[in-house]
Design a protein around this motif. Structure first.
Motif, PDB file in Angstrom:
ATOM      1  N   SER A 168       1.121  -1.189  -0.217  1.00 50.07           N
ATOM      2  CA  SER A 168      -0.012   0.116   0.160  1.00 50.07           C
ATOM      3  C   SER A 168       1.125   1.343   0.327  1.00 50.07           C
ATOM      4  N   VAL A 169       2.324   1.261   0.129  1.00 55.97           N
ATOM      5  CA  VAL A 169       3.623   1.912   0.313  1.00 55.97           C
ATOM      6  C   VAL A 169       3.116   2.934  -1.090  1.00 55.97           C
ATOM      7  N   LYS A 170       2.594   3.791  -1.178  1.00 49.74           N
ATOM      8  CA  LYS A 170       3.495   4.397  -3.216  1.00 49.74           C
ATOM      9  C   LYS A 170       4.785   5.536  -2.877  1.00 49.74           C
ATOM     10  N   ALA A 171       5.568   6.098  -1.476  1.00 48.43           N
ATOM     11  CA  ALA A 171       6.233   7.411  -1.390  1.00 48.43           C
ATOM     12  C   ALA A 171       6.770   6.470  -0.076  1.00 48.43           C
ATOM     13  N   LEU A 172       7.984   6.657  -0.475  1.00 50.71           N
ATOM     14  CA  LEU A 172       9.255   6.348   0.258  1.00 50.71           C
ATOM     15  C   LEU A 172       9.719   7.961   0.812  1.00 50.71           C
ATOM     16  N   VAL A 173       9.788   8.257   1.741  1.00 45.91           N
ATOM     17  CA  VAL A 173      10.474   9.408   2.452  1.00 45.91           C
ATOM     18  C   VAL A 173      11.637   9.584   3.094  1.00 45.91           C
ATOM     19  N   PHE A 174      12.880   9.900   3.425  1.00 47.90           N
ATOM     20  CA  PHE A 174      13.870   9.946   4.233  1.00 47.90           C
ATOM     21  C   PHE A 174      14.680  10.815   4.895  1.00 47.90           C
ATOM     22  N   ASP A 175      14.334  10.768   6.317  1.00 46.61           N
ATOM     23  CA  ASP A 175      15.966  11.172   7.155  1.00 46.61           C
ATOM     24  C   ASP A 175      16.653  11.490   6.419  1.00 46.61           C
ATOM     25  N   LEU A 232       2.093  15.234  -0.169  1.00 42.97           N
ATOM     26  CA  LEU A 232       2.570  14.520  -2.171  1.00 42.97           C
ATOM     27  C   LEU A 232       1.392  13.998  -1.596  1.00 42.97           C
ATOM     28  N   GLY A 233       0.389  14.384  -1.365  1.00 44.90           N
ATOM     29  CA  GLY A 233      -1.362  13.794  -1.435  1.00 44.90           C
ATOM     30  C   GLY A 233      -1.569  12.435  -1.593  1.00 44.90           C
ATOM     31  N   ILE A 234      -1.316  12.375  -0.192  1.00 41.11           N
ATOM     32  CA  ILE A 234      -1.640  10.827   0.023  1.00 41.11           C
ATOM     33  C   ILE A 234      -1.749  10.684   1.712  1.00 41.11           C
ATOM     34  N   ARG A 235      -1.917   8.837   2.024  1.00 37.33           N
ATOM     35  CA  ARG A 235      -2.514   9.158   3.401  1.00 37.33           C
ATOM     36  C   ARG A 235      -1.648   8.734   3.843  1.00 37.33           C
ATOM     37  N   PRO A 236      -1.467   8.910   5.196  1.00 43.19           N
ATOM     38  CA  PRO A 236      -0.138   8.588   6.573  1.00 43.19           C
ATOM     39  C   PRO A 236       0.477   7.135   5.901  1.00 43.19           C
ATOM     40  N   ALA A 237      -0.578   6.198   5.620  1.00 44.88           N
ATOM     41  CA  ALA A 237      -0.114   4.468   5.835  1.00 44.88           C
ATOM     42  C   ALA A 237      -0.048   4.131   4.043  1.00 44.88           C
ATOM     43  N   GLU A 238      -0.154   4.867   3.302  1.00 46.56           N
ATOM     44  CA  GLU A 238       0.820   5.148   1.871  1.00 46.56           C
ATOM     45  C   GLU A 238       2.261   6.084   1.893  1.00 46.56           C
ATOM     46  N   LEU A 239       2.587   6.366   2.879  1.00 48.20           N
ATOM     47  CA  LEU A 239       3.592   7.142   3.078  1.00 48.20           C
ATOM     48  C   LEU A 239       4.867   5.689   4.220  1.00 48.20           C
ATOM     49  N   CYS A 240       6.023   5.515   3.995  1.00 49.66           N
ATOM     50  CA  CYS A 240       7.380   4.964   4.152  1.00 49.66           C
ATOM     51  C   CYS A 240       8.161   5.832   4.293  1.00 49.66           C
ATOM     52  N   LEU A 241       8.290   6.003   6.140  1.00 49.98           N
ATOM     53  CA  LEU A 241      10.190   6.822   6.453  1.00 49.98           C
ATOM     54  C   LEU A 241      10.858   5.805   6.541  1.00 49.98           C
ATOM     55  N   VAL A 242      11.999   6.243   6.078  1.00 52.47           N
ATOM     56  CA  VAL A 242      13.321   5.682   6.196  1.00 52.47           C
ATOM     57  C   VAL A 242      14.235   6.038   7.308  1.00 52.47           C
ATOM     58  N   ALA A 243      14.408   5.146   7.600  1.00 49.15           N
ATOM     59  CA  ALA A 243      15.829   6.630   8.527  1.00 49.15           C
ATOM     60  C   ALA A 243      16.906   5.403   9.464  1.00 49.15           C
ATOM     61  N   ALA A 244      17.952   5.854   9.827  1.00 49.64           N
ATOM     62  CA  ALA A 244      19.108   4.622  11.142  1.00 49.64           C
ATOM     63  C   ALA A 244      18.942   5.693  12.386  1.00 49.64           C
ATOM     64  N   HIS A 245      16.987   5.981  12.186  1.00 51.65           N
ATOM     65  CA  HIS A 245      17.483   6.572  13.793  1.00 51.65           C
ATOM     66  C   HIS A 245      15.794   6.019  13.950  1.00 51.65           C
ATOM     67  N   ASN A 246      16.321   5.135  15.370  1.00 50.22           N
ATOM     68  CA  ASN A 246      14.857   4.863  16.077  1.00 50.22           C
ATOM     69  C   ASN A 246      13.789   5.804  16.611  1.00 50.22           C
ATOM     70  N   GLY A 247      13.984   6.324  17.176  1.00 47.31           N
ATOM     71  CA  GLY A 247      13.243   7.556  17.475  1.00 47.31           C
ATOM     72  C   GLY A 247      12.920   8.920  16.502  1.00 47.31           C
ATOM     73  N   ASP A 248      13.095   7.950  16.143  1.00 44.68           N
ATOM     74  CA  ASP A 248      12.393   8.733  14.346  1.00 44.68           C
ATOM     75  C   ASP A 248      11.205   8.271  13.580  1.00 44.68           C
ATOM     76  N   LEU A 249      11.337   6.943  13.888  1.00 40.12           N
ATOM     77  CA  LEU A 249      10.844   5.837  13.082  1.00 40.12           C
ATOM     78  C   LEU A 249       9.850   5.715  14.077  1.00 40.12           C
ATOM     79  N   LYS A 250      10.084   5.910  15.147  1.00 38.63           N
ATOM     80  CA  LYS A 250       8.626   5.968  16.452  1.00 38.63           C
ATOM     81  C   LYS A 250       7.672   6.837  16.313  1.00 38.63           C
ATOM     82  N   ALA A 251       8.569   7.639  15.804  1.00 37.43           N
ATOM     83  CA  ALA A 251       7.139   8.877  15.523  1.00 37.43           C
ATOM     84  C   ALA A 251       6.330   9.342  14.286  1.00 37.43           C
ATOM     85  N   ALA A 252       7.537   8.634  13.444  1.00 36.55           N
ATOM     86  CA  ALA A 252       6.910   8.147  12.337  1.00 36.55           C
ATOM     87  C   ALA A 252       5.506   6.949  12.456  1.00 36.55           C
TER      88      ALA A 252
END
Length: 241
Positions: free
Chosen positions: A6-13, A175-195
């Motif tokens: 269901s993911v349409k976009a990847l966003v990156f730290d 980006l015109g998508i739902r949060p569930a269609e967005l994935c955060l890619v990060a090397a930081h656990n805290g960032d991912l937890k917030a996402a």
């Protein structure tokens, strides 16, 4: 159905996940410190000290004690502070040198596999930074490093600094998508937890030397993220790119 169907976009730290800020800042700081005759200051330690001021400066904005202020301005204020901490009057360098050193954050190099991995991921997903960096900084960085973003969204677009929920939710909205269609890619656990708390999918990428050879944080995933990869090439393989 896997989460990524269901993911349409990847966003990156960006700082630490896409680019190696520590080595880049040290590289640009070294000749300035040498010109000052301060060979007693290790350039990597200088980079660490500058970076240490990063979160406290943004917290002034997150808390509402200060209006939202773009990262270039915060970095410059922090540069003055770290120079003063080392007994250096910033005025002795001159405004042109200070501004050029501050723009070292615009000139950071990507991790060795990052551009190739992003290029693969872009075949299947829309790619953009979700960074605390401002648009000009991220644009200049992408131009120099060849980062293949589809869009460049700086923190001032969302008017929020991570881990404020608005940083993640407004990015999905832009980006015109739902949060569930967005994935955060990060090397930081805290960032991912917030996402994850905002409904985003999550992908942890190992960057075990972001803080140097003695790094003690974010060496392993702290939760069962939706994907865990050793680098961007590995992530592209896992996501079928």
């Amino acid at each position: 159905m896997t989460r990524f169907e269901s993911v349409k976009a990847l966003v990156f730290d960006v700082f630490g996940t896409v680019v190696d800020w520590r080595e880049g800042i040290a590289r640009d700081a070294a000749p300035v410190l040498a010109r000052l005759g301060r060979r007693d200051i290790d350039p990597r330690a200088f980079a660490d000290a500058w970076r240490k001021r990063y979160q406290p400066a943004m917290e002034e904005c997150r808390s509402g004690r200060r209006p939202f202020t773009r990262l270039d301005v915060l970095h410059r204020e922090n540069l003055d502070g770290v120079l003063q901490d080392h007994g250096i009057d910033p005025a002795t360098l001159g405004e042109a040198v200070l501004e050029d050193l501050n723009r070292a954050w615009h000139r950071l190099d990507p991790w060795p596999e990052a551009v190739a991995g992003l290029t693969r991921l872009r075949r299947k997903f829309t790619l953009a930074p979700l960074s605390n960096g401002n648009v000009a900084l991220l644009t200049n960085m992408a131009k120099r490093a060849g980062l293949p973003w589809d869009a460049i969204l700086g923190a001032e677009v969302a008017q929020a600094y991570k881990p404020q929920p608005e940083a993640y939710l407004r990015t999905a909205e832009i980006l015109g998508i739902r949060p569930a269609e967005l994935c955060l890619v990060a090397a930081h656990n805290g960032d991912l937890k917030a996402a994850r708390a905002c409904g985003l999918a999550t992908a942890f990428v190992h960057r075990p030397t972001e803080h140097g050879p003695d790094q003690s944080t974010d060496l392993a995933p702290s939760e069962a993220w939706d994907a865990v990869a050793k680098d961007f090439q590995d992530l592209a393989h896992q996501l079928g790119c």
